[in-house]
Design a protein around this motif. Structure first.
Motif, PDB file in Angstrom:
ATOM      1  N   ILE A   1       1.009  -0.960  -0.154  1.00 42.16           N
ATOM      2  CA  ILE A   1       0.267  -0.176   0.702  1.00 42.16           C
ATOM      3  C   ILE A   1       0.920   1.176  -0.032  1.00 42.16           C
ATOM      4  CG2 ILE A   1      -1.424   1.103   1.509  1.00 42.16           C
ATOM      5  CD1 ILE A   1      -2.288  -1.939   2.587  1.00 42.16           C
ATOM      6  N   GLU A   2       0.952   1.853  -1.511  1.00 41.94           N
ATOM      7  CA  GLU A   2       1.605   3.017  -0.963  1.00 41.94           C
ATOM      8  C   GLU A   2      -0.127   3.825  -0.748  1.00 41.94           C
ATOM      9  OE1 GLU A   2       5.280   3.256  -3.916  1.00 41.94           O
ATOM     10  OE2 GLU A   2       4.152   1.585  -4.729  1.00 41.94           O
ATOM     11  N   LEU A   3       0.716   5.710   0.310  1.00 35.75           N
ATOM     12  CA  LEU A   3       0.056   6.373   0.488  1.00 35.75           C
ATOM     13  C   LEU A   3       0.794   7.913  -0.023  1.00 35.75           C
ATOM     14  CD1 LEU A   3      -1.197   5.785   4.271  1.00 35.75           C
ATOM     15  CD2 LEU A   3      -2.230   5.252   1.626  1.00 35.75           C
ATOM     16  N   GLU A   4      -0.084   8.607  -0.372  1.00 30.52           N
ATOM     17  CA  GLU A   4       0.980   9.888  -0.648  1.00 30.52           C
ATOM     18  C   GLU A   4       1.203  11.146   0.447  1.00 30.52           C
ATOM     19  OE1 GLU A   4      -1.422  12.825  -2.915  1.00 30.52           O
ATOM     20  OE2 GLU A   4      -1.824  11.176  -4.481  1.00 30.52           O
ATOM     21  N   HIS A   5       1.167  10.337   1.653  1.00 30.35           N
ATOM     22  CA  HIS A   5       0.991  11.118   2.985  1.00 30.35           C
ATOM     23  C   HIS A   5       2.031   9.988   3.558  1.00 30.35           C
ATOM     24  CE1 HIS A   5      -2.311  13.765   2.706  1.00 30.35           C
ATOM     25  NE2 HIS A   5      -2.669  12.536   2.510  1.00 30.35           N
ATOM     26  N   SER A   6       2.968  10.853   4.716  1.00 32.02           N
ATOM     27  CA  SER A   6       3.845  10.368   5.223  1.00 32.02           C
ATOM     28  C   SER A   6       3.111   8.978   6.228  1.00 32.02           C
ATOM     29  CB  SER A   6       5.177  11.039   5.877  1.00 32.02           C
ATOM     30  OG  SER A   6       5.728  10.471   6.508  1.00 32.02           O
TER      31      SER A   6
END
Length: 171
Positions: free
Chosen positions: A36-41
């Motif tokens: 799962i890759e998110l834009e937020h840290s």
């Protein structure tokens, strides 16, 4: 006997390459697990819990430790604290956190993205029994913006981890 995480070859210490080493590891050993890759840290337990919509305890934090003269990884629930007395008994001596530069050099992952998958160096991996409180946990996946959803027992099995009890009860 303590298991050792399988390492990937050619891992660089850059976050993108770290994510790729995890991707490579999962493709080889658990192709059904998606990153799962998110834009937020998600570099802290609080941020990860917030952005994944889970309780802080469900975040599986990976601590890079020096136990005596060796480096080890400990995966524990996000809201647990290391119990120094228990850790000393389990690991046979004083345990301390590795400095950030050593973490990156030994694991190949940046602080905030450390996980037991796709390591630059084979390391003993331990999973704290506190993880068993959840059916599913979210460890990082080699970057400060990535994670995976996985059952704690499967996580331990994938990386050959030994189960230990070294954390304090969550508040």
């Amino acid at each position: 006997m303590v298991g050792y995480s399988r390492c990937s070859s050619g891992n660089k210490h850059r976050p993108r390459m770290s994510l790729e080493s995890v991707r490579h590891f999962l493709a080889a050993h658990a192709p059904d697990i998606a990153i799962i890759e998110l834009e937020h840290s998600t570099a802290t337990v609080e941020l990860a819990a917030q952005h994944h919509g889970v309780a802080p305890g469900q975040i599986a934090k990976t601590l890079s430790l020096r136990a005596g003269d060796r480096e080890v990884l400990l995966v524990t629930r996000g809201d647990a604290r290391l119990d120094n007395k228990k850790a000393k008994a389990v690991f046979g001596g004083r345990v301390k956190m590795l400095p950030a530069d050593e973490v990156a050099a030994v694991t190949g992952h940046p602080v905030g993205g450390v996980c037991p998958f796709g390591l630059a160096t084979p390391l003993p991996v331990y999973c704290d029994v506190s993880l068993r409180a959840y059916d599913e946990v979210l460890p990082a996946a080699g970057s400060t913006h990535s994670a995976v959803r996985i059952a704690p027992l499967r996580l331990a099995e994938l990386v050959g981890a030994q189960w230990v009890d070294v954390s304090q009860e969550a508040a």
